[in-house]
Design a protein around this motif. Structure first.
Motif, PDB file in Angstrom:
ATOM      1  N   TRP A 214       0.847  -1.210   0.000  1.00 37.08           N
ATOM      2  CA  TRP A 214       0.000   0.000   0.000  1.00 37.08           C
ATOM      3  C   TRP A 214       0.876   1.252   0.000  1.00 37.08           C
ATOM      4  CZ3 TRP A 214      -0.563   4.259   3.150  1.00 37.08           C
ATOM      5  CH2 TRP A 214      -1.660   5.084   2.855  1.00 37.08           C
ATOM      6  N   LEU A 215       1.918   1.232   0.834  1.00 38.80           N
ATOM      7  CA  LEU A 215       2.779   2.419   0.936  1.00 38.80           C
ATOM      8  C   LEU A 215       3.468   2.714  -0.397  1.00 38.80           C
ATOM      9  CD1 LEU A 215       4.228   1.667   4.480  1.00 38.80           C
ATOM     10  CD2 LEU A 215       2.892   3.706   3.870  1.00 38.80           C
ATOM     11  N   GLN A 216       3.950   1.664  -1.051  1.00 36.58           N
ATOM     12  CA  GLN A 216       4.683   1.872  -2.307  1.00 36.58           C
ATOM     13  C   GLN A 216       3.753   2.149  -3.483  1.00 36.58           C
ATOM     14  OE1 GLN A 216       7.352  -1.410  -3.094  1.00 36.58           O
ATOM     15  NE2 GLN A 216       8.761  -0.837  -1.460  1.00 36.58           N
ATOM     16  N   GLN A 217       2.624   1.447  -3.519  1.00 38.90           N
ATOM     17  CA  GLN A 217       1.826   1.464  -4.758  1.00 38.90           C
ATOM     18  C   GLN A 217       0.561   2.320  -4.693  1.00 38.90           C
ATOM     19  OE1 GLN A 217       1.349  -2.757  -5.581  1.00 38.90           O
ATOM     20  NE2 GLN A 217       3.530  -2.998  -5.133  1.00 38.90           N
ATOM     21  N   THR A 218       0.105   2.628  -3.501  1.00 32.84           N
ATOM     22  CA  THR A 218      -1.110   3.448  -3.381  1.00 32.84           C
ATOM     23  C   THR A 218      -0.788   4.824  -2.797  1.00 32.84           C
ATOM     24  OG1 THR A 218      -2.420   1.450  -3.076  1.00 32.84           O
ATOM     25  CG2 THR A 218      -3.459   3.522  -2.432  1.00 32.84           C
ATOM     26  N   PHE A 219      -0.048   4.816  -1.692  1.00 35.02           N
ATOM     27  CA  PHE A 219       0.267   6.087  -1.017  1.00 35.02           C
ATOM     28  C   PHE A 219       1.081   7.024  -1.919  1.00 35.02           C
ATOM     29  CE2 PHE A 219       3.733   8.156   1.412  1.00 35.02           C
ATOM     30  CZ  PHE A 219       3.005   9.159   2.024  1.00 35.02           C
ATOM     31  N   ILE A 220       2.172   6.522  -2.494  1.00 30.13           N
ATOM     32  CA  ILE A 220       3.056   7.401  -3.281  1.00 30.13           C
ATOM     33  C   ILE A 220       2.295   8.041  -4.444  1.00 30.13           C
ATOM     34  CG2 ILE A 220       5.106   7.505  -4.782  1.00 30.13           C
ATOM     35  CD1 ILE A 220       6.463   5.506  -2.965  1.00 30.13           C
ATOM     36  N   PRO A 221       1.626   7.253  -5.302  1.00 31.39           N
ATOM     37  CA  PRO A 221       0.899   7.928  -6.393  1.00 31.39           C
ATOM     38  C   PRO A 221      -0.222   8.836  -5.912  1.00 31.39           C
ATOM     39  CG  PRO A 221       0.759   5.509  -6.610  1.00 31.39           C
ATOM     40  CD  PRO A 221       1.644   5.792  -5.447  1.00 31.39           C
ATOM     41  N   ALA A 222      -0.840   8.505  -4.786  1.00 35.46           N
ATOM     42  CA  ALA A 222      -1.920   9.380  -4.290  1.00 35.46           C
ATOM     43  C   ALA A 222      -1.364  10.768  -3.967  1.00 35.46           C
ATOM     44  CB  ALA A 222      -2.569   8.777  -3.042  1.00 35.46           C
ATOM     45  N   VAL A 223      -0.177  10.820  -3.370  1.00 35.85           N
ATOM     46  CA  VAL A 223       0.429  12.120  -3.047  1.00 35.85           C
ATOM     47  C   VAL A 223       0.908  12.801  -4.332  1.00 35.85           C
ATOM     48  CG1 VAL A 223       2.262  13.294  -1.750  1.00 35.85           C
ATOM     49  CG2 VAL A 223       1.090  11.323  -0.742  1.00 35.85           C
ATOM     50  N   GLN A 224       1.546  12.020  -5.192  1.00 37.97           N
ATOM     51  CA  GLN A 224       2.073  12.603  -6.443  1.00 37.97           C
ATOM     52  C   GLN A 224       0.967  13.189  -7.308  1.00 37.97           C
ATOM     53  OE1 GLN A 224       4.000   9.063  -7.957  1.00 37.97           O
ATOM     54  NE2 GLN A 224       6.039   9.748  -7.327  1.00 37.97           N
ATOM     55  N   GLN A 225      -0.206  12.548  -7.274  1.00 42.23           N
ATOM     56  CA  GLN A 225      -1.302  12.934  -8.180  1.00 42.23           C
ATOM     57  C   GLN A 225      -2.379  13.780  -7.501  1.00 42.23           C
ATOM     58  OE1 GLN A 225      -1.227  12.506 -11.358  1.00 42.23           O
ATOM     59  NE2 GLN A 225       0.612  11.227 -11.369  1.00 42.23           N
ATOM     60  N   ARG A 226      -2.125  14.187  -6.266  1.00 46.66           N
ATOM     61  CA  ARG A 226      -3.170  14.893  -5.529  1.00 46.66           C
ATOM     62  C   ARG A 226      -3.553  16.222  -6.197  1.00 46.66           C
ATOM     63  NH1 ARG A 226      -6.987  13.296  -1.750  1.00 46.66           N
ATOM     64  NH2 ARG A 226      -7.349  14.957  -0.254  1.00 46.66           N
ATOM     65  N   GLY A 227      -2.552  16.934  -6.712  1.00 47.17           N
ATOM     66  CA  GLY A 227      -2.850  18.199  -7.390  1.00 47.17           C
ATOM     67  C   GLY A 227      -3.785  17.979  -8.575  1.00 47.17           C
ATOM     68  N   SER A 228      -3.519  16.928  -9.351  1.00 42.80           N
ATOM     69  CA  SER A 228      -4.388  16.614 -10.496  1.00 42.80           C
ATOM     70  C   SER A 228      -5.782  16.228 -10.040  1.00 42.80           C
ATOM     71  CB  SER A 228      -3.821  15.446 -11.301  1.00 42.80           C
ATOM     72  OG  SER A 228      -2.561  15.766 -11.790  1.00 42.80           O
ATOM     73  N   ALA A 229      -5.849  15.470  -8.947  1.00 42.40           N
ATOM     74  CA  ALA A 229      -7.162  15.038  -8.431  1.00 42.40           C
ATOM     75  C   ALA A 229      -7.990  16.248  -8.003  1.00 42.40           C
ATOM     76  CB  ALA A 229      -6.975  14.067  -7.261  1.00 42.40           C
ATOM     77  N   ILE A 230      -7.340  17.249  -7.432  1.00 40.16           N
ATOM     78  CA  ILE A 230      -8.058  18.467  -7.016  1.00 40.16           C
ATOM     79  C   ILE A 230      -8.569  19.206  -8.264  1.00 40.16           C
ATOM     80  CG2 ILE A 230      -7.850  20.712  -5.832  1.00 40.16           C
ATOM     81  CD1 ILE A 230      -7.383  18.635  -3.764  1.00 40.16           C
ATOM     82  N   ILE A 231      -7.699  19.299  -9.277  1.00 42.23           N
ATOM     83  CA  ILE A 231      -8.104  20.000 -10.511  1.00 42.23           C
ATOM     84  C   ILE A 231      -9.316  19.297 -11.125  1.00 42.23           C
ATOM     85  CG2 ILE A 231      -7.413  20.547 -12.886  1.00 42.23           C
ATOM     86  CD1 ILE A 231      -4.528  20.941 -11.766  1.00 42.23           C
ATOM     87  N   LYS A 232      -9.267  17.964 -11.119  1.00 39.60           N
ATOM     88  CA  LYS A 232     -10.377  17.196 -11.697  1.00 39.60           C
ATOM     89  C   LYS A 232     -11.673  17.446 -10.917  1.00 39.60           C
ATOM     90  CE  LYS A 232     -10.974  12.555 -13.455  1.00 39.60           C
ATOM     91  NZ  LYS A 232     -10.753  11.179 -13.065  1.00 39.60           N
ATOM     92  N   ALA A 233     -11.564  17.471  -9.597  1.00 40.53           N
ATOM     93  CA  ALA A 233     -12.763  17.616  -8.771  1.00 40.53           C
ATOM     94  C   ALA A 233     -13.290  19.047  -8.761  1.00 40.53           C
ATOM     95  CB  ALA A 233     -12.455  17.161  -7.339  1.00 40.53           C
ATOM     96  N   ARG A 234     -12.385  20.020  -8.669  1.00 42.64           N
ATOM     97  CA  ARG A 234     -12.797  21.408  -8.474  1.00 42.64           C
ATOM     98  C   ARG A 234     -12.898  22.194  -9.770  1.00 42.64           C
ATOM     99  NH1 ARG A 234     -11.545  25.852  -5.382  1.00 42.64           N
ATOM    100  NH2 ARG A 234      -9.596  26.247  -6.466  1.00 42.64           N
TER     101      ARG A 234
END
Ligand SMILES: NC(=O)C1=CN([C@@H]2O[C@H](COP(=O)(O)OP(=O)(O)OC[C@H]3O[C@@H](n4cnc5c(N)ncnc54)[C@H](O)[C@@H]3O)[C@@H](O)[C@H]2O)C=CC1
Ligand SMILES: O=C([O-])CC(=O)C(=O)O
Length: 327
Positions: A214-234
């Motif tokens: 989870w730490l390597q495969q879910t956590f890291i991309p979630a942090v890396q892609q958080r800015g994009s996720a915000i843009i998509k949502a907002r």
């Protein structure tokens, strides 16, 4: 009454500016007994909107806000400034990477760096937020004649806060329990949020969250892609959380770091941890006196971390190459 701290903010009429100015003026950045003078910088077409923001600042009657000036002239805007917060620039839209903005935004930072060199206070510190912030910071630093390179910072604190929050949710604890979280490298999708050295309630995060996959495969991309996720949502890039990251960055640079802890900010690399000297790269930073900073020594970099850090540093070298005509 203390002497006011002068803070210049570029892009002050933008969405981050709208979330940031009121927090600076209320005392969130420098504390409840520290007056501030704001110098707001915008391009000419945004001056009307900026006047509206100034009217709202007036309407708050903030006890700590000593003065507000507005200007599109950089020397006037940075005159005598102690903190230059370089926010003004174009944000990315959906489907873009932050370094797609280099061609649009990079040139803004040549003139701003020059004006800071000419007009800011002798103790000026510069925080670059406009993307891609590491390389924009490099550009500003190269042009700010006479300002030491250790006064230049690019913001990765929003990434640190995002990472702490993700780990806290997974561990079922409050985010304040998460310490020693370093973002390494670039404020981009190659950044490396280092969970191997993070602690939760004083214990290694890898012991508390016993799930390396989870730490390597879910956590890291979630942090890396958080800015994009915000843009998509907002439909717009993060603003209030970015402003909060700026407040946290300046506070951390101005106050002694808690024993044993560190914080993330991109600095001019002194060559630590195999990161090319002179690149603006994020690494674990401490300050003992709230004025000078140092890179924390002895943080363990295992093979997994090495690969991630190297990838982000390679990207920064590529960005540097792409803007060599501006350096
Ligand atoms: N480092 C980080 O963690 C983050 C960085 N950002 C970046 O911050 C920047 C600003 O974002 P927003 O406030 O959302 O954008 P925005 O478009 O709402 O506001 C930007 C403002 O900058 C002004 N501006 C443009 N060129 C300027 C110049 N040469 N001098 C002074 N002002 C200028 C514009 O008139 C506008 O008012 C973007 O580049 C965005 O990608 C955003 C979130 C987090
Ligand atoms: O993602 C973006 O473009 C804005 C930003 O830097 C962030 O939210 O981290």
């Amino acid at each position: 009454m203390k002497n006011p701290i002068t803070v210049s903010v570029t892009g002050a009429a933008g969405q981050i500016g709208y979330a940031l100015l009121f927090r600076i003026a209320s005392g969130a950045m420098f504390g409840p007994d520290q007056p501030v003078a704001l110098r707001l910088i915008e391009i000419e077409p945004a001056m009307n909107a900026l006047q509206g923001v100034v009217m709202e600042l007036d309407d708050c009657a903030f006890p700590l806000l000593q003065s507000v000036t507005t200007s599109s002239d950089l020397d006037e805007g940075f005159n005598g400034t102690n903190w230059a917060l370089l926010v003004g620039s174009v944000p990315r839209g959906a489907g873009m990477e932050r370094n797609d903005l280099l061609g649009i935004n990079g040139k803004i930072f040549t003139g701003q760096g020059e004006a800071i060199g000419r007009s800011a206070a002798a103790d000026v510190r510069v925080v670059v937020v406009g993307n891609p912030c590491n390389t924009n910071c490099l550009i500003a630093m190269q042009h700010a004649s006479g300002v030491p390179s250790d006064r230049f910072f690019a913001m990765t604190r929003l990434d640190e806060n995002r990472a702490k929050s993700q780990l806290a949710v997974k561990a079922g604890v409050h985010s304040s329990e998460v310490t020693n979280l370093c973002i390494w490298g670039n404020h981009s999708s190659t950044q490396y949020p280092d969970f191997y050295n993070a602690k939760i309630g004083g214990k290694p995060a890898t012991e508390v969250i016993n799930d390396e996959a989870w730490l390597q495969q879910t956590f890291i991309p979630a942090v890396q892609q958080r800015g994009s996720a915000i843009i998509k949502a907002r439909g717009a890039s993060s603003a209030a959380s970015a402003a909060n990251g700026i407040v946290d960055t300046v506070r951390s640079l101005c106050s002694p770091t808690a024993a044993g802890d560190w914080f993330s900010v991109a600095v001019c690399s002194p060559g630590a941890y195999g990161i090319d000297a002179g690149l603006i790269a994020s690494m674990p930073i401490r300050t003992e006196d709230g004025k000078t900073w140092s890179v924390v020594e002895g943080v363990e970099v295992n093979a997994f971390s090495r690969e991630k850090i190297d990838a982000s540093i390679a990207e920064l070298n590529g960005e540097k190459e792409a803007v060599k005509h501006l350096l």
